[in-house]
Design a protein around this motif. Structure first.
Motif: not given
Length: 764
Positions: A727-729, A752-753, A758-759, A763-764
């Motif tokens: 869960d990212e949040r 950074e986080g 995730k990226n 990759p988006p």
């Protein structure tokens, strides 16, 4: 005597005023219980009478009816804290008055009653109650029948039905013998339901239909004014549900509100869904057998399987016609003319089947199934493995893959991201974002809902509220809608009061009677509005531990292997202090859970050192935490078993710190929702007063309010926290550093986080 203190109607009115709309059986139950307590107190001055001998033997002499029974039930039924407190105070005053009367009677009997002198009564004497006591004494053989005689000498015949009295006393005795009212209050108890194989259920609720026969028919779902109850517990009342075909709906609501029950009612067609709309509900892992994984996915498209079987059967018959082995029903060979006729008949049938197979893209089915399995984390080497060889989590993924492959008109998903790692969640988000049919998904993952949902359905207060847009849009408009509802409710209540004041003033005035009657009709036609519910704040609380000096917890060159050929982790070096906030991320099967087990001591390293401070207490929340709970016990009973030596009030206080209060703490654990079971597990962690919390997927099954409460509790906790989560949040809010477990190694992530991680992998 109890009638002079409070009547049944007064007690009933007090309860319904506290909680408007409370179920009638609960009102009757509390009413009977309180009237019995008042009667006992006003007679003896105490609840410890002869009818409670069994209870006294169990150490329940100091019973407090308000705190032990009334308050928990009112709270569990949704009463506002201020209303509950007011009602409990009034009930306490009634009980105190009854106790004073009872004590005065006992003192008068002991001191003045035997001297023959006049005694001043502290309250009026109820002749009916006196006569009932005499009838009981006569029946028990303790005295002879005596008629009560009025001062003027008239005989007063008893109006008591002795048979009804006997039955009533038996019921009261049973209640008194079971001092824990929760054991008799079963309204919210859930029933175990038998599970059915996915394929069998799909065949049962979705008759095999030719896809072409549904063309032109609307696949929108419009359900109006329906109710859903489960085991006596009301889930929805007068609800409406509208789902446009091709829209993706996110269903949200608190734990235990009945979201899964709604999905189950839809999937079993207990609601009036049009019969030509196919439905598939992914709620449990598939049954494991020797079927290869990819074949299990292909078999999910039952229409395709039927067409393939029909094709094989027709080809077999054509081959028999060619080699002359085809026989008529009487077992005789066919003539040449009959053979040609049959060939034409079966040829036409085969062409029809092949056209349908082409139309549904049967040739591309295996590639499509492989794409879905790959996206959900299966390797190509796993495709031919039998389904029984996969663990529960991977079988759940297979169930999801089957559902995505067969593309029902309405797909129902219940927490689909719980068993997925971050790459699989990202893939599922992208896949569902292009889902062509209707989708209804229960999820508490806000990022997932933002990516997938086109609409949000909020289930609460026995109703469904629908919002256009994703979760972020819902969250921004929800508060504005609630403010509008409050304004509308207050305006109507003021208007109602204005009409009522006019009616009360002029109803019996000849000159204004007609106007008053008109106002009455207007008042009767006004729609009944219910006040918007006040959302109860959910809070969790872990006790802060005592400080210990470093080094606290570290791993030095740790390696772990299940066998010489199967190395899981190698060269792991981690150092954590009391202020640690560590997130462990990585793909499924990379060894994250293994690393946690090494930390807490459930596994021993093949080489290297795991150092734990001598006074260090670690509480471990496992991904399959339900297996650690005795589901046949109540939450309080499980706490008593795990941590003996405390009072029931202490166990209930510990559970209450995680939202398990009132009746919920005395339900069997197996009747609780997934989120409620997680809360019980958190209470067990807190009871250990740990220095370190090691949590493996703690947000699974938690609703959004509970996730926020857990986040705040972990931020306030003064000990260390190590968490595995997708869960990212949650990770962003709680953790200050991330460790990536992949390729047999554990390395610190320097980005950074979680968003950047995730990226980096997707990759988006």
């Amino acid at each position: 005597m109890s009638e002079s203190i409070a009547s049944e109607s007064e007690v009933s009115s007090l309860i319904t005023k506290c909680i408007p709309g409370i179920d009638e059986p609960i009102v009757k139950y509390l009413q009977g219980y309180l009237m019995d307590a008042i009667a006992t107190l006003s007679t003896t001055g105490t609840l410890s009478n002869s009818s409670q001998a069994n209870d006294d033997a169990e150490g329940e002499k100091d019973e407090n009816p308000v705190n032990d029974a009334v308050r928990p039930i009112l709270e569990d039924c949704g009463g506002k804290p201020s209303n509950v407190e007011s009602a409990c105070q009034q009930i306490s005053q009634m009980l105190e008055k009854a106790a004073q009367i009872g004590k005065q009677k006992v003192e008068n009997s002991a001191n003045g009653g035997s001297n023959g002198g006049p005694t001043k009564l502290s309250a009026p004497v109820s002749m009916r109650a006196q006569q009932a006591q005499i009838e009981k004494a006569v029946r028990l053989g303790q005295t002879r029948r005596t008629d009560l005689t009025h001062a003027k000498g008239r005989n007063i015949a008893s109006q008591v039905d002795t048979e009804k009295l006997r039955k009533a006393e038996a019921r009261i005795a049973a209640k008194l013998q079971k001092r824990e009212l929760r054991s008799s209050y079963e309204a919210s108890k859930l029933i175990e339901q038998s599970t059915v194989d996915d394929e069998e259920l799909l065949l049962k609720i979705n008759p095999i239909l030719d896809y072409t026969t549904t063309r032109g028919k609307s696949k929108d779902i419009n359900l109006e004014d329906f109710d859903i109850s489960f085991a006596g517990h009301r889930i929805l009342t007068g609800a409406s549900l509208r789902m446009a075909y091709g829209r993706r709906y996110g269903l949200i609501g608190r734990n235990g509100i009945g979201k899964s029950t709604l999905l189950r009612n839809l999937s079993r067609r207990e609601l009036a869904v049009p019969p030509y709309i196919s439905i598939l509900h992914v709620e449990q892992e598939m049954h494991g057998d020797d079927t290869p994984a990819i074949k299990a996915v292909l078999k999910a498209d039952i229409f395709r399987e039927q067409l393939l079987a029909e094709e094989a059967d027709v080809n077999k018959k054509l081959a028999m016609l060619e080699d002359g082995t085809y026989l008529d029903p009487n077992g005789n060979p066919l003539s040449k003319q009959e053979i040609e006729e049959k060939k034409g008949e079966y040829g036409n049938q085969l062409n029809t089947v092949l056209e349908k197979l082409t139309e549904i893209g049967s040739d591309e089915a295996e590639a499509k199934a492989a794409e879905i399995l790959n996206g959900l984390g299966f390797k190509s080497t796993d495709f031919e493995k039998p389904t029984r060889s996969f663990s529960g989590g991977w079988r759940m993924r297979l169930s999801l893959a089957r559902a995505l492959f067969c593309k029902p008109d309405l797909l129902l998903l219940d927490e689909p991201t719980n068993m997925l790692d971050i790459p699989a969640v990202v893939w599922l988000e992208k896949y569902l974002a292009t889902w062509p049919n209707s989708l209804l998904v229960v999820s508490h993952d806000r990022e997932f809902l933002d990516e997938v949902a086109t609409d949000i359905i909020h289930q609460h207060s026995e109703r469904l509220d629908q919002y256009h847009g994703n979760f972020a849009s819902f969250w921004s408009t929800r508060e504005e809608r609630r403010k509008n509802q409050i304004r509308e409710y207050e305006t109507q209540m003021q208007y109602r009061q204005h009409l009522q004041d006019f009616i009360d003033r002029w109803r019996y005035n000849a000159n204004r009677a007609a106007q008053a009657q008109m106002k009455i009709k207007i008042l009767q036609k006004l729609p009944v509005l219910t006040p918007p519910d006040d959302d109860k704040a959910v809070t969790f609380e872990f006790p802060n531990p005592d400080k210990i000096s470093p080094p606290v917890l570290y791993m030095d060159e740790v390696e772990f292997s299940y066998s010489a050929e199967r190395k899981i982790l190698g060269n792991v070096n981690i150092d954590m202090q009391m202020d640690a906030r560590v997130a462990v991320v990585g793909p499924n099967g990379a060894g994250k859970t293994t690393m946690l087990k090494l930390l807490v001591g459930h596994l021993q390293p093949s080489s290297g050192l795991v150092h734990r401070h001598g006074r260090l207490r670690i509480a471990y929340f496992t991904q399959h935490h339900v297996d650690q709970l005795d589901v046949n016990l109540t939450a309080v009973g499980h706490m008593t078993k795990q941590f003996p030596g405390k009072s029931q009030e202490e166990y209930r206080r510990m559970l209450g710190a995680f939202g398990i209060s009132g009746m919920t703490g005395l339900q069997q654990i197996k009747t609780l929702s997934g989120g409620q079971k997680s809360r019980v597990a958190f209470a067990c962690l807190a009871a250990q007063n740990p220095h370190f919390l090691v949590l493996d997927e703690p947000t699974n099954h938690l609703d959004m309010e509970s996730m926020d409460a857990l986040t705040e509790a972990l931020k306030a906790f003064k000990g260390g926290v190590v968490v595995v989560s997708h869960d990212e949040r949650f990770i962003d809010s709680v953790c200050t550093e991330m460790w990536v477990c992949a390729d047999g190694k554990v390395t610190k992530f320097t980005g950074e986080g979680i968003k950047e991680y995730k990226n980096s992998i997707c990759p988006p």
